[in-house]
Design a protein around this motif. Structure first.
Motif, PDB file in Angstrom:
ATOM      1  N   ARG A 610       0.944  -1.107  -0.062  1.00  0.00           N
ATOM      2  CA  ARG A 610       0.081  -0.053  -0.163  1.00  0.00           C
ATOM      3  C   ARG A 610       1.117   1.373   0.032  1.00  0.00           C
ATOM      4  NH1 ARG A 610      -5.168  -1.349   1.854  1.00  0.00           N
ATOM      5  NH2 ARG A 610      -5.727  -3.224   0.724  1.00  0.00           N
ATOM      6  N   VAL A 611       2.024   1.229   0.779  1.00  0.00           N
ATOM      7  CA  VAL A 611       2.931   2.479   0.626  1.00  0.00           C
ATOM      8  C   VAL A 611       3.501   2.687  -0.464  1.00  0.00           C
ATOM      9  CG1 VAL A 611       4.910   3.278   1.944  1.00  0.00           C
ATOM     10  CG2 VAL A 611       3.113   2.204   3.421  1.00  0.00           C
ATOM     11  N   THR A 614       0.961   4.331  -2.757  1.00  0.00           N
ATOM     12  CA  THR A 614       0.758   5.665  -2.577  1.00  0.00           C
ATOM     13  C   THR A 614       2.064   6.691  -2.823  1.00  0.00           C
ATOM     14  OG1 THR A 614      -0.344   4.811  -0.489  1.00  0.00           O
ATOM     15  CG2 THR A 614       0.376   7.264  -0.494  1.00  0.00           C
ATOM     16  N   GLY A 617       1.698   7.091  -6.604  1.00  0.00           N
ATOM     17  CA  GLY A 617       0.637   8.022  -6.952  1.00  0.00           C
ATOM     18  C   GLY A 617       1.052   9.608  -6.655  1.00  0.00           C
ATOM     19  N   PHE A 618       1.910   9.765  -5.523  1.00  0.00           N
ATOM     20  CA  PHE A 618       2.600  11.031  -5.280  1.00  0.00           C
ATOM     21  C   PHE A 618       3.144  11.508  -6.413  1.00  0.00           C
ATOM     22  CE2 PHE A 618       5.936  13.524  -3.628  1.00  0.00           C
ATOM     23  CZ  PHE A 618       5.150  14.685  -3.200  1.00  0.00           C
ATOM     24  N   ARG A 666      -2.157   4.104 -13.036  1.00  0.00           N
ATOM     25  CA  ARG A 666      -2.452   3.373 -11.722  1.00  0.00           C
ATOM     26  C   ARG A 666      -3.122   1.932 -11.909  1.00  0.00           C
ATOM     27  NH1 ARG A 666      -3.947   7.489  -6.877  1.00  0.00           N
ATOM     28  NH2 ARG A 666      -2.476   8.719  -6.894  1.00  0.00           N
TER      29      ARG A 666
END
Length: 940
Positions: A610-611, A614, A617-618, A666
């Protein structure tokens, strides 16, 4: 099942809400503009595109975020209801273990126990002190319930129970968990080498462990499937005996053992090793009863007689006769150690072969084939293309309408404009808006159609993959189950299928839709100024490069997450199966810690995934922001001859492009991640299957003659055959007894008859090679009453007549024959999980009824009466003689007195047939192995 259906409804409703929400926001924008114009207001470029940008935000909120979160709330509610049932379940009273300051003892006064409204113990009163106490009685008398009552596993409805001293417990059905044999015996206790070795000795495990490559470090499979039943029982007993306690509760722990092994363990373990302890042993062995210090006789949940053996009312024994043994030299018994027949592997618990690298193209191809084929998928893509054409043309018409609207406003303020030109321009404006309205409605309808079509495609793929997995696992060769733990299998059918069922149907439509939206936006931008394609292409290339760098890490983490979930599932499954033993050993904290370790490992893999997502995505958001700034700067600081409508159109498409491109990247990465679940699921669709082809001879078998000719059987990873060159003949309607020490190969002989494993040599039934017969047809013609009774979840009717072939009258007739009519109120009586509402003996009787109703010509009794008292055992054999009078019967038995009337006895030793003859003739030869076995356990 209702909960699964409920979750699927939530999923589909959520999907529909997303689609409707997106369409609603577009229709709302159209209606708002129409209403604004109809009210006589004029529109400007600034106002139109400002409102349009607001509706793009509304589309995300109304069309995506709201339905998705509504679905999550519904899932949370469903999960909360299920968890709440567990949290509100009745709990056992927590009682601290009393420290024994005096003599250990167990005392009950007028105690009763009710389970689900049924009274399982009625007004029991007893006092147990030092020494050996035997609990005996007929099948279903309440013997196991009495021990669970002492363990406080069953709550009292009235009465009193007082226990002084710590308790150790060995269950009737052996419970082993996937770990080493040593860890199964220690079970959280500190390692004491001297005591450990002594326990192995008194439980007759030394020789078994010496045969294994890894000794006591050998990994035990789920439920001990790679061990014989006798070995499972002795390891289960060793666990209880190793623990230093004041009280030992042994629930029929010796029944599954050969007579001479029973004798050895009873003498060395129960009478000597535990001589200074309080021992409560469930047994129907009359010789053991005679050696007890105290005897409790039970019937229908009540204590009908209690006292010293000589004080027991012999009439209460209900036919249990003493099994007289000749004097046995203890030293001779000690030397008659056990041999093993099963395979042992060196693999780690729950180990999975984790693939590396990208998901193969073949996985995608198979998924498309399961969904309906490439042609169907191509047609769906055409729907997406058509929908995107409608949307792109509509956006272009909107920009044209805005320019025409501005032109009309300019003409109205200029009085020199020709009226005809003005009317033509106004008419063109109205026609353009009409076309825009039509296309907006058409693309909305097409949106519903395309989403539904792709959803059906993904649903079809999911259902077919599940069916293929189920079929392959059910029909897999036995070695698959020998080498795969239940945690691994459940993980594929739960976690991986969940990804295929719920995640992929979201990823595919969004990815395809966003891809075409990006292409459409790029084309629209190019129609305004093709030069703008250069920064768009560069922007897309940067994001693709980021995706290529991200996906290997993400894919590996996804596979790691899936693999680390198997121990989690397997551990909780194994713990629940042995919950009574866990409570008796006060090992809840130990298993909780182990579960937490598995949970932490799984959570760490999930959190890392998950990290990583993220962070990806950032960085994509950062690149999108830079791209947007560059495009806006182009119109702010550089001269251009682009109309206001086209400028608004380009900016609107750029905003959409930045959102959609990064979202597409994504989803592209997510698609690869979720396809690892398809990859794992498809691995279970290529399992080697049992060969089911073959002919189905009519009226076969007619007589039931069996011939073995040089039959040898190898298990995987074994150096030598477990059955070696076995040859014998069985005439029609003969009774054959198969005997031998634990692990001698008796059950393996039966497995060859059912073709559970491929074997060498030839096996004929009525002169037909069974390898030529259809596997389903073969097994339907042979009835078996297994050593471990298996009951299915459902009703009594479904268990006795699973194929719904016979009328109720026939089922009741069968139930009466096997003497279980008194415990079955009706055929719709529900059987709880694994038959937990029946005793082991009662479950065996139900399995007997299942075999009786089929009227097969060949019947196999695989130690079928091991869990029955001698009276019920004798009664059952009388029933078998009656209902199977014209059948060929093969009996694997520990109690040799019941095979003395057989026509032949087959004696197995170390996988070889050492003797095959009439039992009377074998008894004449004092050097025969059968004679030595009978010397230890004679028929009355």
């Amino acid at each position: 099942m209702k909960e699964i259906v409920s979750m699927m409804r939530i999923f589909y409703v959520n999907y529909v809400l997303v689609t409707i929400g997106i369409i609603t926001s577009k229709i709302t924008f159209l209606v708002l503009i129409l209403a604004y114009i109809w009210l006589g207001n004029t529109t400007s470029t600034e106002m139109i595109f400002y409102v349009l940008s607001l509706f793009h935000q509304l589309t995300t909120a109304l069309g995506v975020m709201l339905p998705v979160n509504m679905g999550k709330v519904a899932q949370f509610r469903a999960a909360f209801i299920r968890l709440n049932k567990i949290l509100q379940a009745e709990e056992l009273e927590k009682i601290d273990e009393e420290k024994c300051t005096g003599n250990p003892h167990i005392e009950a006064k007028a105690a009763s126990v009710k389970i689900d409204g049924k009274e399982v113990l009625k007004d029991v009163t007893f006092e147990i002190n030092f020494g050996l106490t035997i609990v005996s009685g007929l099948v279903g008398a309440g013997k196991s319930s009495l021990l669970k009552f002492i363990l406080r596993d069953y709550p009292m409805t009235n009465g009193r129970l007082n226990i002084a001293g710590s308790i150790s417990y060995a269950s009737q059905e052996p419970w082993l968990f996937p770990s080493s044999i040593k860890q199964n015996i220690l079970f959280g206790e500190a390692y004491d080498k001297a005591r450990y070795n002594e326990v192995l000795k008194v439980c007759a495990l030394e020789y078994d462990l010496s045969l294994l490559d890894n000794g006591d470090e050998t990994i035990v499979a789920d439920r001990g499937q790679n061990l014989s039943k006798g070995q499972q029982s002795r390891i289960n007993l060793a666990r209880a005996v190793y623990r230093k306690c004041d009280i030992y509760l042994l629930d029929d722990s010796l029944t599954a053992l050969d007579r001479h092994v029973q004798e050895y363990i009873f003498n060395e373990c129960v009478q000597k090793f535990l001589k200074n302890k309080v021992v409560v042993l469930v047994s129907q062995n009359s010789k053991q009863i005679d050696k007890a210090d105290y005897v409790i006789m039970m019937d229908q949940g009540m204590i009908v007689s209690a006292g010293k053996p000589e004080e027991i009312d012999k009439r209460k024994l209900n036919g249990i006769k003493a099994l007289k043994n000749d004097d046995i030299d203890d030293e001779v018994v000690k030397k008659e150690v056990l041999e093993t027949e099963q395979q042992f592997t060196k693999k780690k618990v729950y180990q999975e072969k984790k693939k590396e690298g990208k998901v193969d193209l073949e996985v995608y191809k198979k998924y498309f084939r399961y969904g309906g084929g490439f042609l169907v998928f191509a047609l769906i893509i055409c729907l997406y293309i058509l929908a995107q054409v409608f949307e792109s043309v509509a956006d272009k018409l909107l920009a044209k309408w805005i320019d025409l609207q501005q032109k009309v406003l300019d003409m109205q303020s200029n009085s020199t404009i020709n009226a005809t030109v003005f009317e033509d321009t106004a008419s063109l404006k109205d026609n353009t808006f009409g076309m825009y309205t039509t296309l907006t409605i058409m693309k909305s309808v097409m949106g519903l159609v395309k989403y539904y079509a792709l959803l059906r495609f993904c649903r079809s793929a999911s259902v077919k993959i599940h069916n293929a997995m189920s079929s392959c696992v059910v029909n897999a060769e036995m070695k698959f189950f020998d080498n795969h733990f239940i945690g691994n299998i459940l993980n594929r059918f739960s976690y991986d299928l969940n990804n295929i069922d719920e995640s992929l149907p979201f990823v595919f439509p969004i990815l395809i839709s966003v891809m075409f939206t990006c292409m459409g936006s790029a084309i629209v931008v190019a129609t305004v100024n093709w030069v703008l394609l250069i920064p768009c292409s560069a922007f897309f290339a940067v994001l693709v490069a980021m995706r290529m760098g991200y996906i290997p890490t993400s894919r590996s983490l996804k596979r790691l997450e899936a693999a680390t979930r198997s121990p989690l599932v397997g551990h909780i499954n194994s713990s629940l199966e042995g919950i009574t033993t866990v409570r008796a050993f006060k090992a809840q904290a130990i298993l909780k810690d182990e579960f937490d370790k598995h949970q932490d490992l799984y959570t760490s893999a999930l959190f890392t995934l998950r990290v990583t997502m993220t962070a990806f995505g950032f960085f994509m958001d950062f690149v999108c922001t830079i791209f947007t700034i560059l495009i806006i700067s182009r119109f702010l600081f550089f001269e251009h001859d682009i109309s206001a409508g086209n400028v608004g159109l380009v900016l609107n498409q750029v905003f959409m492009l930045t959102d959609h491109v990064q979202w597409a990247i994504r989803q592209w990465a997510q698609l690869e991640n979720h396809m690892t679940s398809v990859e794992r699921a498809l691995e279970y669709t290529v399992i080697k299957q049992e060969s089911i082809t073959g002919r189905e001879p009519k009226n076969w078998p007619k007589d039931g003659a069996i011939m073995y000719n040089n039959v040898s059987l190898y298990y995987e990873n074994t150096k030598s055959p477990v059955v070696r060159n076995v040859t014998f003949q069985i005439k029609p309607r003969e009774r054959i007894g198969i005997v031998g020490r634990t692990g001698a190969g008796k059950s393996s002989i039966i497995s060859t008859l059912f073709r559970l494993y491929d074997c060498e040599g030839r096996i004929d039934i009525d002169h037909v090679d069974i390898k030529e017969v259809s596997l389903k047809y073969l097994r339907s013609k042979i009835a078996i009453i297994p050593q471990d009774p298996i009951l299915f979840s459902g009703t009594i009717r479904e268990n006795i007549d699973p194929y719904k072939t016979y009328p109720d009258s026939r089922i009741w007739e069968t139930i009466s024959k096997v003497k279980i009519k008194g415990i079955i109120p009706n055929l719709d009586m529900t059987i709880q999980d694994n038959g937990s509402n029946f005793s082991a003996g009662q479950k065996q009787l139900i399995c007997l009824a299942r075999a009786v109703i089929g009227k097969c010509k060949i019947v196999v009794l695989d130690e079928a009466t091991a869990n029955m008292d001698p009276f019920t055992d004798k009664m059952l054999h009388a029933v078998i003689e009656e209902v199977f009078s014209d059948c060929t019967i093969l009996t694997i038995a520990h109690r040799l007195q019941y095979i003395m009337d057989c026509d032949k006895v087959i004696v197995m030793d170390n996988g070889e047939l050492v003797e095959c003859d009439n039992p009377k003739d074998l008894l004449q030869n004092q050097s025969s192995l059968f004679y030595k076995m009978c010397k230890q356990s004679k028929r009355d």
